[in-house]
Write a protein that holds these residues in place. Structure first.
Motif, PDB file in Angstrom:
ATOM      1  N   TRP A 150      58.512  24.733  59.561  1.00 60.54           N
ATOM      2  CA  TRP A 150      57.362  25.157  60.361  1.00 60.54           C
ATOM      3  C   TRP A 150      57.337  24.224  61.850  1.00 60.54           C
ATOM      4  N   ALA A 155      56.098  29.278  61.542  1.00 63.32           N
ATOM      5  CA  ALA A 155      55.867  29.575  60.917  1.00 63.32           C
ATOM      6  C   ALA A 155      56.765  29.378  59.273  1.00 63.32           C
ATOM      7  N   SER A 157      57.378  30.385  55.569  1.00 60.58           N
ATOM      8  CA  SER A 157      57.140  30.465  53.442  1.00 60.58           C
ATOM      9  C   SER A 157      57.760  30.265  52.520  1.00 60.58           C
ATOM     10  N   LEU A 191      50.605  29.285  58.448  1.00 59.57           N
ATOM     11  CA  LEU A 191      50.700  29.634  60.146  1.00 59.57           C
ATOM     12  C   LEU A 191      49.631  28.587  60.399  1.00 59.57           C
ATOM     13  N   ASP A 195      47.261  31.413  65.822  1.00 63.05           N
ATOM     14  CA  ASP A 195      47.709  33.096  65.190  1.00 63.05           C
ATOM     15  C   ASP A 195      47.110  34.107  64.477  1.00 63.05           C
ATOM     16  N   MET A 211      60.071  35.244  60.081  1.00 60.48           N
ATOM     17  CA  MET A 211      59.835  33.685  59.091  1.00 60.48           C
ATOM     18  C   MET A 211      60.838  32.860  58.397  1.00 60.48           C
TER      19      MET A 211
END
Length: 283
Positions: A150, A155, A157, A191, A195, A211
């Motif tokens: 990140w 970003a 997930s 995020l 963003d 991402m």
């Protein structure tokens, strides 16, 4: 780092895009979405499938924005207003009909973003899907596992891809253990607060374009509920569990606070076949 968990759930939102069932104009879509029989079923599954685990989250520090139109008929609009008064985690967003769906979702979420947070963990869910009772706690804690990525990309997930697919027809509810890549429920997109994107703006089926991501398949973390009123009803790419299937009734009760015998009776009472959708029940 402080992570705000912020989700979006559409409840029969009236808009022309963002859906796979298409209509020629707003009035045709309004008639479809606001059909009384359909709204009765949508509210029923919302109460029986989605809400129990949200009420029982082991970490109650989250916000779920429930997005609908200001002209949603009563009693459903009043029921949503009452529900949001009872559950402090729920925020009702009354968004006028918009032609561009992503703009509508952005409009709904923006007032509820915590700009003082370090990270926002965005999630989304349909009004007939469910996340496990420890989803919020896990998504907040597990951010540490993707934090290095990140920091490089701003970003990342996490995909909790182990779940259950429930299919409701006039015969009752069947349960299929399934590993699904980036299913809507159980997927978290991290995020920065500044963003403007969210889990809605980033298509879950091609998230890798945007991402880096991590798959955590250890726990059953979501339910995908297929019923007559699904927009698409597609299961998504994946495969079956390895090993013996879990005790579905026990897992649903413990992880999601869902009573399988109860919803099985409900499906039979509704007496509806599978939806006539091209991808209903398909992987």
């Amino acid at each position: 780092m402080r992570v705000q968990m912020l989700g979006l759930c559409r409840f029969s939102y009236l808009g022309l895009r963002g859906f796979q069932v298409e209509h020629d104009d707003m009035e045709e879509r309004r008639a479809f979405l606001y059909d009384e029989g359909r709204l009765v079923r949508r509210w029923h599954w919302f109460e029986k499938i989605t809400l129990p685990a949200l009420r029982a989250q082991t970490d109650p520090d989250f916000t779920l924005v429930v997005m609908t139109g200001p002209d949603l008929p009563d009693p459903w609009l009043s029921l949503l207003q009452q529900l949001c008064e009872e559950m402090p985690q729920l925020e009702l967003a009354l968004v006028p009909p918009m032609r561009f769906h992503l703009q509508a979702c952005k409009h709904a979420l923006l007032p509820h973003k915590d700009m003082s947070a370090d990270v926002i963990g965005h999630f989304r869910m349909d009004d007939d899907d469910a996340v496990a009772i420890d989803y919020v706690a896990r998504a907040r804690e597990d951010f540490g596992l993707v934090e290095p990525a990140w920091h490089k990309r701003k970003a990342a997930s996490i995909d909790y891809m182990r779940g259950l697919v429930l299919k409701a027809t006039e015969s009752g509810v069947s349960v299929e253990p399934r590993m699904i890549y980036n299913a809507v429920a159980g997927l978290t997109v991290y995020l920065p607060p500044g963003d403007e994107r969210s889990a809605t703006q980033l298509p879950h089926w091609r998230l890798g374009h945007h991402m880096p991501g991590l798959i955590l398949p250890d726990e059953i973390m979501f339910c995908r509920f297929l019923n007559h009123d699904n927009d698409s009803g597609a299961i998504g790419p994946g495969y079956d569990f390895d090993g013996p299937p879990p005790d579905a009734a026990r897992v649903l009760a413990e992880r999601f606070k869902i009573d399988l015998a109860d919803i099985n009776r409900d499906a039979r009472d509704f007496g509806l076949p599978q939806a006539g959708r091209k991808h209903w029940g398909a992987t």
